[in-house]
Design an enzyme around this catalytic site. Sequence first.
Site, PDB file in Angstrom:
ATOM      1  N   GLU A 177       0.833  -1.195   0.000  1.00 37.56           N
ATOM      2  CA  GLU A 177       0.000   0.000   0.000  1.00 37.56           C
ATOM      3  C   GLU A 177       0.868   1.245   0.000  1.00 37.56           C
ATOM      4  OE1 GLU A 177      -2.478   0.209   3.448  1.00 37.56           O
ATOM      5  OE2 GLU A 177      -0.800  -0.023   4.819  1.00 37.56           O
ATOM      6  N   GLY A 183      -6.763   6.648  -0.176  1.00 36.38           N
ATOM      7  CA  GLY A 183      -7.800   7.627   0.091  1.00 36.38           C
ATOM      8  C   GLY A 183      -7.590   8.969  -0.581  1.00 36.38           C
ATOM      9  N   GLY A 237     -10.273  -0.242  -0.005  1.00 39.44           N
ATOM     10  CA  GLY A 237     -10.963   0.556   0.995  1.00 39.44           C
ATOM     11  C   GLY A 237     -12.280   1.096   0.471  1.00 39.44           C
TER      12      GLY A 237
END
Length: 258
Positions: A177, A183, A237
């Site tokens: 990640e 995000g 996510g």
Amino acid sequence: MHPSRKPVMAANWKMFKTTAEAAQFIETLHGLLDGVSKDDMPTAVICPPYTALSTVSQSLGQLNLSNTVFLGAQNMESKADGAFTGEISPRMLRDLNVSYVVLGHSERREYYNETDAGVNAKAKAALENNLIPIVCVGESLAQREAGQTDAWVTRQVEAALDGITPEQRKKLILAYEPIWAIGTGKVCDAAEANRVIGLIRQTVGVAETRILYGGSMKPDNVEGLMAQPEIDGGLVGGASLEPASYVQLIKAAMPLNV
């Protein structure tokens, strides 16, 4: 993709969804998966908040999805039990039919001061309790711009897997990640993500270990990422919070020989 590396699409809901919302998600997911070949599906894992684990477990069982969609947790304590207020143990997770657990997510490392040694202890505890750890590694934007990505990620992997045998490494999952892409709507270039994941696999030293991409994977970029030979799926996510979006990601990992 190595023939033994079945793709994984893991949904990390983070701090979203009440129990009622979680139950509704599973019901809608059940309908959307109707007619989808279960033999061709990747391993689907849903990681709700602790409060919804029991609800999701029950919903999956009632809708006969337990052998198709697996339950994961977002974190756990490495100890079996004890005076650890606010923590959840591996055996508590197993009691709820949890099969997977996310460990060392960048948000846990940044906001809750999790260390490489702590992640290593949790990974060992997970394996000892028949849980499959999804161990997260990745660099910040500052580290990437300073040319430190390879050294940083390699060190994280080595620390997380210290003392874990090659046979155990075949069972666990790693997730790359890039923190700067989480995000933010940004995504690491597919070829670059593939390169870093290849480096992670070399560091692990086991060809069978599944390694996921975990930086803003979504329906409009998943096909390009899944086309890369080193990428075995996603730790997702925001794009996993809606059933229709999550099913798009699942379908992008079909058939198994992508």
